[in-house]
Design a protein around this motif. Sequence first.
Motif, mmCIF file in Angstrom:
data_model
loop_
_atom_site.group_PDB
_atom_site.id
_atom_site.type_symbol
_atom_site.label_atom_id
_atom_site.label_comp_id
_atom_site.label_asym_id
_atom_site.label_seq_id
_atom_site.Cartn_x
_atom_site.Cartn_y
_atom_site.Cartn_z
ATOM 1 N N PHE A 39 0.403 6.348 -5.252
ATOM 2 C CA PHE A 39 -0.110 5.186 -4.521
ATOM 3 C C PHE A 39 0.572 3.902 -4.986
ATOM 4 C CE2 PHE A 39 -3.547 7.784 -2.880
ATOM 5 C CZ PHE A 39 -3.875 7.160 -1.683
ATOM 6 N N GLU A 40 0.756 3.773 -6.275
ATOM 7 C CA GLU A 40 1.414 2.568 -6.801
ATOM 8 C C GLU A 40 2.852 2.489 -6.284
ATOM 9 O OE1 GLU A 40 2.159 0.241 -11.046
ATOM 10 O OE2 GLU A 40 1.470 2.323 -11.054
ATOM 11 N N ALA A 77 -1.939 -2.726 -7.685
ATOM 12 C CA ALA A 77 -0.542 -2.759 -7.224
ATOM 13 C C ALA A 77 -0.375 -3.764 -6.087
ATOM 14 C CB ALA A 77 -0.112 -1.359 -6.772
ATOM 15 N N GLN A 78 -1.355 -3.807 -5.173
ATOM 16 C CA GLN A 78 -1.305 -4.791 -4.094
ATOM 17 C C GLN A 78 -1.320 -6.207 -4.650
ATOM 18 O OE1 GLN A 78 -3.470 -4.189 -0.236
ATOM 19 N NE2 GLN A 78 -4.519 -2.613 -1.416
ATOM 20 N N ASP A 79 -2.189 -6.453 -5.628
ATOM 21 C CA ASP A 79 -2.279 -7.793 -6.204
ATOM 22 C C ASP A 79 -0.970 -8.166 -6.901
ATOM 23 O OD1 ASP A 79 -4.031 -10.133 -6.717
ATOM 24 O OD2 ASP A 79 -3.655 -9.607 -8.803
ATOM 25 N N ASP A 80 -0.354 -7.192 -7.576
ATOM 26 C CA ASP A 80 0.940 -7.443 -8.212
ATOM 27 C C ASP A 80 1.980 -7.863 -7.166
ATOM 28 O OD1 ASP A 80 -0.068 -6.766 -10.676
ATOM 29 O OD2 ASP A 80 0.785 -4.745 -10.705
ATOM 30 N N GLU A 81 1.987 -7.166 -6.029
ATOM 31 C CA GLU A 81 2.959 -7.463 -4.984
ATOM 32 C C GLU A 81 2.680 -8.812 -4.322
ATOM 33 O OE1 GLU A 81 5.901 -5.312 -4.113
ATOM 34 O OE2 GLU A 81 5.172 -5.316 -6.177
ATOM 35 N N MET A 82 1.414 -9.104 -4.087
ATOM 36 C CA MET A 82 1.064 -10.414 -3.518
ATOM 37 C C MET A 82 1.449 -11.543 -4.477
ATOM 38 S SD MET A 82 -2.612 -9.897 -1.642
ATOM 39 C CE MET A 82 -2.776 -8.915 -0.139
#
Length: 230
Positions: A66-67, A137-142
Amino acid sequence: MQTPIMDKDEKIRRNRAKTTQRIVEALEEVIAERGIEGVGVNRVAEKANVSKVLIYRYFGGMEGLFEYYVKMGKLFPIFTPSVLDQIRPLHESDIARIWYRQVIQTYRYFRTFKAAREILKASVIENDPIAETTARAQDDEMTRLVSQLSFVKGADTQAISAIILGAMTYLTIMAQNDRTMVSIDLRSEEGWNRIENAVKAIYISLNKMAIHTKDVELELQSSHFPVAQW
């Protein structure tokens, strides 16, 4: 002329790349069919027609898969330094356009693809290791995306982005559940046109405020290349 060892290494890399792609496509299909909470290593392996051992070998398990999926660039664009140089605003008023286009394009993608929409739900699922990994992972990308595209010093672009992106995420989840927000039909194109026009208005207003605020500095291009259209 390539040596036999080089040929073998290249073949291994290509096979791994193809297998990785099959696993990612299988993951998307299972997410779309069952939602993020219905995904398991056995289902993904069966859909990809691979041994589940490969999923553990390549990704360390479902959390790693998922990551990898979130960070591979399908959900949030990955800009190289050269592309960022082209995107960097040429004029003070370009910053608003850069940001509202990126937000609108990103969330149109989430609304268009069911697997992507399901990924957004990770942020509201509690007590689930895969959801927690996916949300992180989403927060890291944002965070990366906001940092890359800020082009502003002296303003709290992270807090502003948290409000805008958080709202768009919530509205996208609401739309999938066939809900309305302040009587705006989130299932309709007309409703989303209103939302997107509001996003434009917010960023244009923020841009104007930044231009006239003494403590805020806008990072513009030093060259005269046109701002990239994306």
